[in-house]
Design a protein around this motif. Structure first.
Motif, mmCIF file in Angstrom:
data_model
loop_
_atom_site.group_PDB
_atom_site.id
_atom_site.type_symbol
_atom_site.label_atom_id
_atom_site.label_comp_id
_atom_site.label_asym_id
_atom_site.label_seq_id
_atom_site.Cartn_x
_atom_site.Cartn_y
_atom_site.Cartn_z
ATOM 1 N N ARG A 282 38.005 9.475 48.249
ATOM 2 C CA ARG A 282 39.351 8.950 48.011
ATOM 3 C C ARG A 282 39.753 8.025 49.166
ATOM 4 O O ARG A 282 39.566 8.344 50.342
ATOM 5 C CB ARG A 282 40.341 10.093 47.891
ATOM 6 N N MET B 30 41.309 5.471 44.045
ATOM 7 C CA MET B 30 42.557 6.201 43.816
ATOM 8 C C MET B 30 42.315 7.377 42.878
ATOM 9 O O MET B 30 41.228 7.532 42.304
ATOM 10 C CB MET B 30 43.609 5.266 43.204
ATOM 11 N N ASP B 31 43.372 8.193 42.714
ATOM 12 C CA ASP B 31 43.261 9.350 41.827
ATOM 13 C C ASP B 31 42.941 8.928 40.402
ATOM 14 O O ASP B 31 42.178 9.594 39.696
ATOM 15 C CB ASP B 31 44.571 10.145 41.848
ATOM 16 N N ASP C 111 41.120 6.628 39.387
ATOM 17 C CA ASP C 111 39.704 6.264 39.213
ATOM 18 C C ASP C 111 38.856 7.482 38.888
ATOM 19 O O ASP C 111 37.800 7.363 38.269
ATOM 20 C CB ASP C 111 39.179 5.589 40.481
ATOM 21 N N PHE C 112 39.312 8.674 39.316
ATOM 22 C CA PHE C 112 38.549 9.878 39.020
ATOM 23 C C PHE C 112 38.833 10.389 37.617
ATOM 24 O O PHE C 112 38.140 11.298 37.144
ATOM 25 C CB PHE C 112 38.874 10.976 40.046
ATOM 26 N N GLN C 113 39.834 9.816 36.982
ATOM 27 C CA GLN C 113 40.174 10.228 35.629
ATOM 28 C C GLN C 113 39.617 9.262 34.580
ATOM 29 O O GLN C 113 39.865 9.450 33.391
ATOM 30 C CB GLN C 113 41.704 10.296 35.473
ATOM 31 N N GLU D 222 33.586 11.343 40.328
ATOM 32 C CA GLU D 222 34.245 12.513 40.869
ATOM 33 C C GLU D 222 34.425 12.363 42.375
ATOM 34 O O GLU D 222 33.694 11.622 43.035
ATOM 35 C CB GLU D 222 33.440 13.779 40.563
ATOM 36 N N GLU D 223 35.401 13.133 42.893
ATOM 37 C CA GLU D 223 35.752 13.010 44.314
ATOM 38 C C GLU D 223 34.779 13.826 45.168
ATOM 39 O O GLU D 223 34.402 14.944 44.825
ATOM 40 C CB GLU D 223 37.183 13.491 44.545
#
Length: 693
Positions: free
Chosen positions: A344, A401-402, A404-406, A427-428
């Motif tokens: 992140r 960013m968050d 991007d993980f979704q 995934e982070e």
């Protein structure tokens, strides 16, 4: 009767008329006498029956063409010819080789001009070889006139090119070892020279009948030849060397490109000695697909594409392998990981690898409502690179960013056979703090160093305890006295403290050069003097007798000495310590007393009584205190030099007063004590005596 015939002087008639016998006698019969005869009675007109007279003529001595020696060439057929002339009847000819009759001769006869005699000719065909050199052939002629026959002989001299035998020593070698080739040859006439070659290439440096060289794998396939020549010709003999060598590639497998459903043959040829074992496998698989030089794949699919390994093994010698790639044309195949990671707030990458054949014509990334084939879109950048095994397309995300993980990222590639698609999730990744990593590293380092130090101490102590079985060359015995001052001193012994401390400092100054045993950590060492005579002495204490205050002893032993006496009528006087009463130390060393200076002992108290001298019988070397006689009071020594006569480390015999019995061993005031661990550690001073060999 008995009358001769005038016309034929060799003829005469013999017999008797009364009996009616008239015989014809012919002397020295000749060939002309060979005729038909009859007896005629002319008056009575009578004739007898005819009689045939045959005159036999033996053949002349047989002759052999080329005798007595015939020069022949080996391998060239030749006819031995024997002739028997003027024989009646015709002679019979027979051939013999070294006494054995030979068959196969061809015989012919010829009638002479007189019509009565004949000549006979016999031909014996032979093919001479070098084995016939010096061989004897005989021809024997016979007829009725000479039944025993007549004989003639001939000797063969066969010229032949060299007969060569090529040998190797040793016959089996490892690659890199040396071998000797020996060319043994016989020839008639003599040998003119040798010539060596390997694989048809002349070896210029080899001129004699021996060739010594270091062999490699080529000697297994390229023969070494030896050619020997003479005036008749030359002979060439070659041989291979049984060289043991690791596998070597002969035919390299070549990459192959084919379509789906086609049949494919991959070829790989190795050489090795001893005979090798060959296997075909697919890379990263242990399944053997073939054991021959060729790998046959039928109706290939894209799953068959990849690298294949051709491995050759020569037992106990070596292994060789080659890799070959099979390309199967088809739609793109994407082999990237379905889940990839990023940090992140950092730059993240999503990779899409396409390894199919042919390479993709187009690659596109799609996420949310965005599609990007190349270039940059806001925080996203697409880059394409070619690798040796395919094409890599990378989607780079700046400042992850968050959201991007979704998001799911779609990588699609196209070529002439169709498209291929892969969905990748980001995934982070958790990042371990740098402080934790550094702390763990430092802690591990400290633990390792501690272990090493503990090991070193253990080995050091173990080495100290292993000293034993020492043989003395000289009576070199070292006695060590160690003084320790406890933290708590008794109030009634303060004077002794100053006195002993001063003496200790003096002894340290004198014997500092002798402190060579750092393992014992001594505070004071007194070395006795080596004996002047050199002899062998075995220490009964097995090389190391040690009396330590800190070791465990069965019971406390203390020997107390009064070092000083109270002033008497003769004034204060120094009392030397008597010899130690310790049972083991008395046999090895004696430590003489020494003066102790201090403020409480005036100069005159330390002076020796008049008339006292060192005994002349003391043969020990003495260490003098003279160098310290002039030291002033300011450094802890008695004042005037004149008040201190020289003292030596030795034994003094003076008329001192006896000690008073005190305690267990008697004596006055306690000055030094030799004690074990169980002794009173509250004593003002504790000494440890160690005897070293």
């Amino acid at each position: 009767m008995g009358q001769g015939l005038k016309a034929w002087p060799r003829y005469r008639i013999v017999g008797t008329a009364d009996s009616g016998q008239y015989n014809l006698e012919i002397r020295d019969a000749e060939l002309s006498d060979d005729a038909v005869y009859e007896c005629q009675a002319t008056e009575a007109a009578l004739r007898s029956r005819r009689a045939r007279l045959t005159v036999l003529i033996p053949p002349e001595d047989p002759t052999i063409d080329g005798a007595p020696e015939i020069l022949l060439r080996a391998g060239t057929p030749y006819n031995l010819t024997c002739r028997a002339r003027s024989a009646k009847p015709a002679a019979t000819l027979a051939w013999f080789r070294d006494g054995l009759e030979q068959d196969g001769a061809v015989t012919s006869t010829e009638l002479l001009a007189d019509g009565k005699r004949e000549s006979t000719t016999s031909l014996l065909p032979i093919t001479p070889s070098e084995l016939d050199i010096g061989r004897v052939f005989s021809c024997r002629s016979s007829n009725e006139a000479v039944p025993a026959g007549k004989e003639s002989s001939v000797r063969l001299n066969v010229h032949h090119p060299p007969t060569v035998t090529l040998s190797i020593q040793p016959q089996t070698v490892q690659e890199g070892e040396r071998v000797v080739f020996t060319c043994m040859a016989t020839a008639n006439p003599e040998i003119k020279g040798y010539r060596w070659a390997k694989g048809g290439v002349i070896i210029e440096e080899a001129k004699e009948n021996r060739y010594d060289t270091q062999v490699d794998y080529t000697f297994f396939t390229e023969p070494v030849s030896c050619e020997v020549h003479n005036d008749i010709g030359s002979t060439n003999v070659s041989t291979l060397v049984d060289v043991h060598f690791a596998p070597r590639i002969v035919v390299d497998p070549k990459p192959t490109v084919t379509d789906i459903g086609s049949d494919v043959t991959l070829t790989c040829v190795w050489s090795g000695n001893p005979p090798l074992t060959l296997t075909w496998t697919k890379k990263e698989s242990n399944m053997v697909l073939s054991n021959s030089n060729q790998l046959y794949l039928k109706s290939v699919t894209q799953a068959d594409a990849g690298q294949y390994v051709c491995k050759a093994i020569v037992p106990r010698i070596g292994v060789g392998e080659r890799e070959v790639t099979l390309f199967v044309n088809g739609p793109p195949i994407i082999s990237s990981e379905p889940v990839q990671f990023a940090v992140r707030g950092d730059r993240g990458k999503v990779e899409c690898f396409i390894g199919s054949t042919p390479p993709p014509d187009r690659i596109a990334w799609a996420w949310k409502e965005n599609i990007l084939e190349a270039g940059t879109l806001e925080r996203y950048t697409v880059e394409r690179s070619n690798t040796g095994s395919g094409v890599l397309s990378t989607l780079t995300i700046n400042n992850v960013m968050d959201a991007d993980f979704q998001t799911r990222y779609n990588c699609t590639a196209w070529n002439s056979f169709g498209p291929g698609t892969a969905i990748i999730q980001l995934e982070e990744r958790e990042v371990l703090p740098v402080g934790i990593i550094a702390g763990a590293t430092i802690g591990a380092s400290i633990l390792l160093i501690s272990c090493l130090l503990a090991l070193a101490c253990f080995l050091y102590r173990r080495r100290k305890g292993s000293r034993k079985d020492v043989t003395l060359r000289k009576l070199d015995i070292k006695v060590e006295t160690v003084n320790r001052e406890p933290l708590t001193l008794h109030a009634d012994r303060e004077e002794d403290t100053a006195s002993v401390s001063t003496a200790t400092r003096v002894m340290k100054a004198i014997y500092s050069s002798f402190k060579d045993d750092v393992d014992l950590k001594q505070d004071l060492r007194c070395d006795t003097i080596d004996t002047r005579e050199e002899y062998e002495l075995k220490d009964p204490t097995n090389g190391y007798y040690n009396v330590r205050a800190h070791e465990e002893r069965p019971a406390s032993r203390s020997v107390l000495y009064g070092d000083y006496r109270a002033p008497g009528p003769g004034g204060p006087r120094f009392e030397p310590r008597p010899p130690s009463r310790l049972s083991h130390s008395s046999g090895y060393a004696q430590l003489s007393s020494y003066p102790r200076g201090g403020p409480e002992f005036p100069a005159e108290a330390a002076a020796a009584p008049p008339g006292t001298a060192v005994p002349a019988g003391d043969t020990s070397s003495q260490l003098s205190y003279e160098n310290y006689a002039g030291v002033g009071v300011g450094v802890g020594f008695p004042g005037p030099t004149a008040a201190f006569p020289p003292y030596r480390l030795g034994f003094f015999r003076r008329a001192y007063e006896p000690y008073e019995a005190v305690g267990k061993f008697g004596g006055g005031a306690t000055r030094f004590s030799y004690t074990s661990q169980h002794s009173d550690y509250g004593q003002r001073f504790q000494q440890r005596m160690q005897t070293h060999v």
